[in-house]
Design a protein around this motif. Structure first.
Motif, PDB file in Angstrom:
ATOM      1  N   ALA A  74     -15.444  35.362  12.801  1.00 49.11           N
ATOM      2  CA  ALA A  74     -14.434  34.886  13.746  1.00 49.11           C
ATOM      3  C   ALA A  74     -14.458  35.658  15.048  1.00 49.11           C
ATOM      4  O   ALA A  74     -13.758  35.296  15.991  1.00 49.11           O
ATOM      5  N   ASP A  75     -15.264  36.745  15.096  1.00 49.78           N
ATOM      6  CA  ASP A  75     -15.186  37.605  16.267  1.00 49.78           C
ATOM      7  C   ASP A  75     -16.275  37.342  17.297  1.00 49.78           C
ATOM      8  O   ASP A  75     -16.413  38.087  18.247  1.00 49.78           O
ATOM      9  N   LEU A  76     -17.080  36.272  17.131  1.00 53.67           N
ATOM     10  CA  LEU A  76     -18.079  35.893  18.130  1.00 53.67           C
ATOM     11  C   LEU A  76     -17.753  34.500  18.642  1.00 53.67           C
ATOM     12  O   LEU A  76     -17.791  33.526  17.882  1.00 53.67           O
ATOM     13  N   ALA A  77     -17.451  34.408  19.921  1.00 54.33           N
ATOM     14  CA  ALA A  77     -17.120  33.120  20.533  1.00 54.33           C
ATOM     15  C   ALA A  77     -18.340  32.542  21.223  1.00 54.33           C
ATOM     16  O   ALA A  77     -19.180  33.279  21.756  1.00 54.33           O
ATOM     17  N   LEU A  78     -18.430  31.213  21.213  1.00 52.85           N
ATOM     18  CA  LEU A  78     -19.501  30.503  21.907  1.00 52.85           C
ATOM     19  C   LEU A  78     -18.912  29.697  23.053  1.00 52.85           C
ATOM     20  O   LEU A  78     -17.930  28.968  22.871  1.00 52.85           O
ATOM     21  N   VAL A  79     -19.546  29.815  24.212  1.00 48.36           N
ATOM     22  CA  VAL A  79     -19.130  29.076  25.401  1.00 48.36           C
ATOM     23  C   VAL A  79     -20.350  28.344  25.948  1.00 48.36           C
ATOM     24  O   VAL A  79     -21.459  28.886  25.944  1.00 48.36           O
ATOM     25  N   THR A  80     -20.153  27.110  26.387  1.00 54.42           N
ATOM     26  CA  THR A  80     -21.203  26.391  27.100  1.00 54.42           C
ATOM     27  C   THR A  80     -20.550  25.640  28.253  1.00 54.42           C
ATOM     28  O   THR A  80     -19.380  25.876  28.570  1.00 54.42           O
ATOM     29  N   ASP A  81     -21.295  24.761  28.893  1.00 54.56           N
ATOM     30  CA  ASP A  81     -20.709  23.978  29.983  1.00 54.56           C
ATOM     31  C   ASP A  81     -20.815  22.492  29.657  1.00 54.56           C
ATOM     32  O   ASP A  81     -21.458  22.089  28.691  1.00 54.56           O
ATOM     33  N   SER A  82     -20.177  21.702  30.476  1.00 54.01           N
ATOM     34  CA  SER A  82     -20.015  20.277  30.165  1.00 54.01           C
ATOM     35  C   SER A  82     -21.310  19.490  30.235  1.00 54.01           C
ATOM     36  O   SER A  82     -21.372  18.364  29.730  1.00 54.01           O
ATOM     37  N   THR A  83     -22.375  20.054  30.804  1.00 59.44           N
ATOM     38  CA  THR A  83     -23.634  19.310  30.875  1.00 59.44           C
ATOM     39  C   THR A  83     -24.427  19.362  29.577  1.00 59.44           C
ATOM     40  O   THR A  83     -25.507  18.777  29.487  1.00 59.44           O
ATOM     41  N   VAL A 136     -16.148  13.167  44.628  1.00 58.95           N
ATOM     42  CA  VAL A 136     -16.266  11.785  45.082  1.00 58.95           C
ATOM     43  C   VAL A 136     -15.505  11.677  46.395  1.00 58.95           C
ATOM     44  O   VAL A 136     -14.280  11.758  46.418  1.00 58.95           O
ATOM     45  N   GLY A 137     -16.253  11.518  47.483  1.00 60.64           N
ATOM     46  CA  GLY A 137     -15.605  11.583  48.790  1.00 60.64           C
ATOM     47  C   GLY A 137     -15.098  12.992  49.005  1.00 60.64           C
ATOM     48  O   GLY A 137     -15.863  13.946  49.044  1.00 60.64           O
ATOM     49  N   ASP A 138     -13.773  13.156  49.088  1.00 57.70           N
ATOM     50  CA  ASP A 138     -13.163  14.477  49.234  1.00 57.70           C
ATOM     51  C   ASP A 138     -12.398  14.894  47.986  1.00 57.70           C
ATOM     52  O   ASP A 138     -11.712  15.918  47.994  1.00 57.70           O
ATOM     53  N   GLU A 139     -12.520  14.124  46.919  1.00 57.38           N
ATOM     54  CA  GLU A 139     -11.739  14.380  45.711  1.00 57.38           C
ATOM     55  C   GLU A 139     -12.606  15.069  44.655  1.00 57.38           C
ATOM     56  O   GLU A 139     -13.669  14.579  44.277  1.00 57.38           O
ATOM     57  N   VAL A 140     -12.141  16.216  44.176  1.00 60.66           N
ATOM     58  CA  VAL A 140     -12.859  16.988  43.167  1.00 60.66           C
ATOM     59  C   VAL A 140     -12.333  16.604  41.790  1.00 60.66           C
ATOM     60  O   VAL A 140     -11.123  16.665  41.535  1.00 60.66           O
ATOM     61  N   ARG A 141     -13.247  16.235  40.883  1.00 55.57           N
ATOM     62  CA  ARG A 141     -12.839  15.824  39.534  1.00 55.57           C
ATOM     63  C   ARG A 141     -13.660  16.573  38.493  1.00 55.57           C
ATOM     64  O   ARG A 141     -14.882  16.695  38.618  1.00 55.57           O
ATOM     65  N   ALA A 142     -12.987  17.059  37.463  1.00 57.22           N
ATOM     66  CA  ALA A 142     -13.651  17.813  36.395  1.00 57.22           C
ATOM     67  C   ALA A 142     -14.377  16.862  35.453  1.00 57.22           C
ATOM     68  O   ALA A 142     -13.811  15.869  34.994  1.00 57.22           O
TER      69      ALA A 142
END
Length: 283
Positions: free
Chosen positions: A3-12, A34-40
């Motif tokens: 439980a003491d090792l966490a995994l992180v990645t990114d959305s790609t 998109v244009g001037d709008e930032v979307r996660a």
């Protein structure tokens, strides 16, 4: 499971949600502008949104997570009981995401090992899953990171795009190559090489390009145990039959997934993308 090792990645990585939940993987989103709008990605914008925006010739750009976003993920891991983090990300040749992760890692409350997979999509995703299996088997953080690197190094990604124009606009392939492809009406096959998008072959028609993509995947898979993902953007009618043929033709295939790429990669490749990831199963 330690439980003491966490995994992180990114959305790609475009991991199936079931795998994210089962292995308790933290996913940090990149953004599409998109244009001037930032979307996660995966939260505020879908692949369908991107395909429609590209067809409408709207201006799209992408951006990496800022270091503070990674810092928050690492703090959350520590607060959840992790004593270390392995953070695995898309190619540094394609994005500054791994660099942002390293900046955040320097001040994280627990040790963070950042892995540049040199890949994207489920080629990255399979490396993350290999790391999860290694962690669950009780390996130490450095060994878990090494397993991720090994599977990433063994994996290959090949893809077809209807046009090189979107890659050219995003600076992911040279203007000269993109213009040459357009002038010759070439349907390009590309691959990831040392983390970069590089031309592989030139084919005259879409049908021939897809047939050749299938042959390359079969050749790359060989007879050993492999996992395969067929990615697409707004091209499920191409992806599903290809996946079925690969299930029949690859003798050592463990699974064949079909998944639409997310908004970030979609913004750079455009509708019609068809890609095959071949990831050998580690011994």
């Amino acid at each position: 499971m330690p439980a003491d090792l966490a995994l992180v990645t990114d959305s790609t990585a475009y991991l199936p949600q079931q795998a994210i939940d089962r292995h308790k993987i933290s996913v940090v989103p990149l953004s599409v502008v998109v244009g001037d709008e930032v979307r996660a990605e995966g939260v505020e914008i879908t692949p369908k949104d991107v395909a429609e925006a590209l067809r409408a010739k709207q201006r799209l750009t992408t951006s990496r997570p800022n270091p503070e976003t990674f810092a928050a993920a690492y703090r959350a891991a520590a607060e959840g009981g992790a004593s270390a983090v392995v953070s695995i990300h898309l190619s540094a040749e394609l994005s500054g995401t791994a660099d942002a992760a390293r900046l955040a890692a320097a001040d994280a409350p627990v040790p963070v090992l950042v892995v540049d997979s040199h890949l994207v999509g489920m080629a990255l995703g399979y490396a993350v899953l290999a790391a999860a299996e290694a962690r669950d088997a009780g390996l130490e953080p450095a060994a878990v990171a090494a397993v991720a690197e090994r599977r990433a190094s063994a994996s290959r990604a090949f893809f077809y795009v209807d046009t090189l124009e979107h890659l050219r606009r995003g600076g992911r392939i040279g203007t000269a190559r993109a213009l040459l492809g357009s002038a010759l009406a070439v349907k390009p096959l590309l691959h990831l090489s040392d983390g970069r998008i590089e031309p592989l072959e030139k084919v005259r028609t879409a049908s021939r390009a897809i047939a050749r993509l299938e042959e390359i995947a079969v050749e790359q898979a060989g007879a050993g145990a492999v996992d395969i993902t067929v990615h697409h953007l707004a091209a499920e009618e191409r992806a599903e039959p290809l996946a079925e043929r690969l299930r029949e033709r690859v003798p050592g295939v463990r699974e064949v997934l079909v998944g639409e790429v997310g908004a970030v990669i979609g913004a750079h490749v455009g509708p019609g993308l068809l890609a095959v990831v071949v990831a050998p199963v580690l011994d």
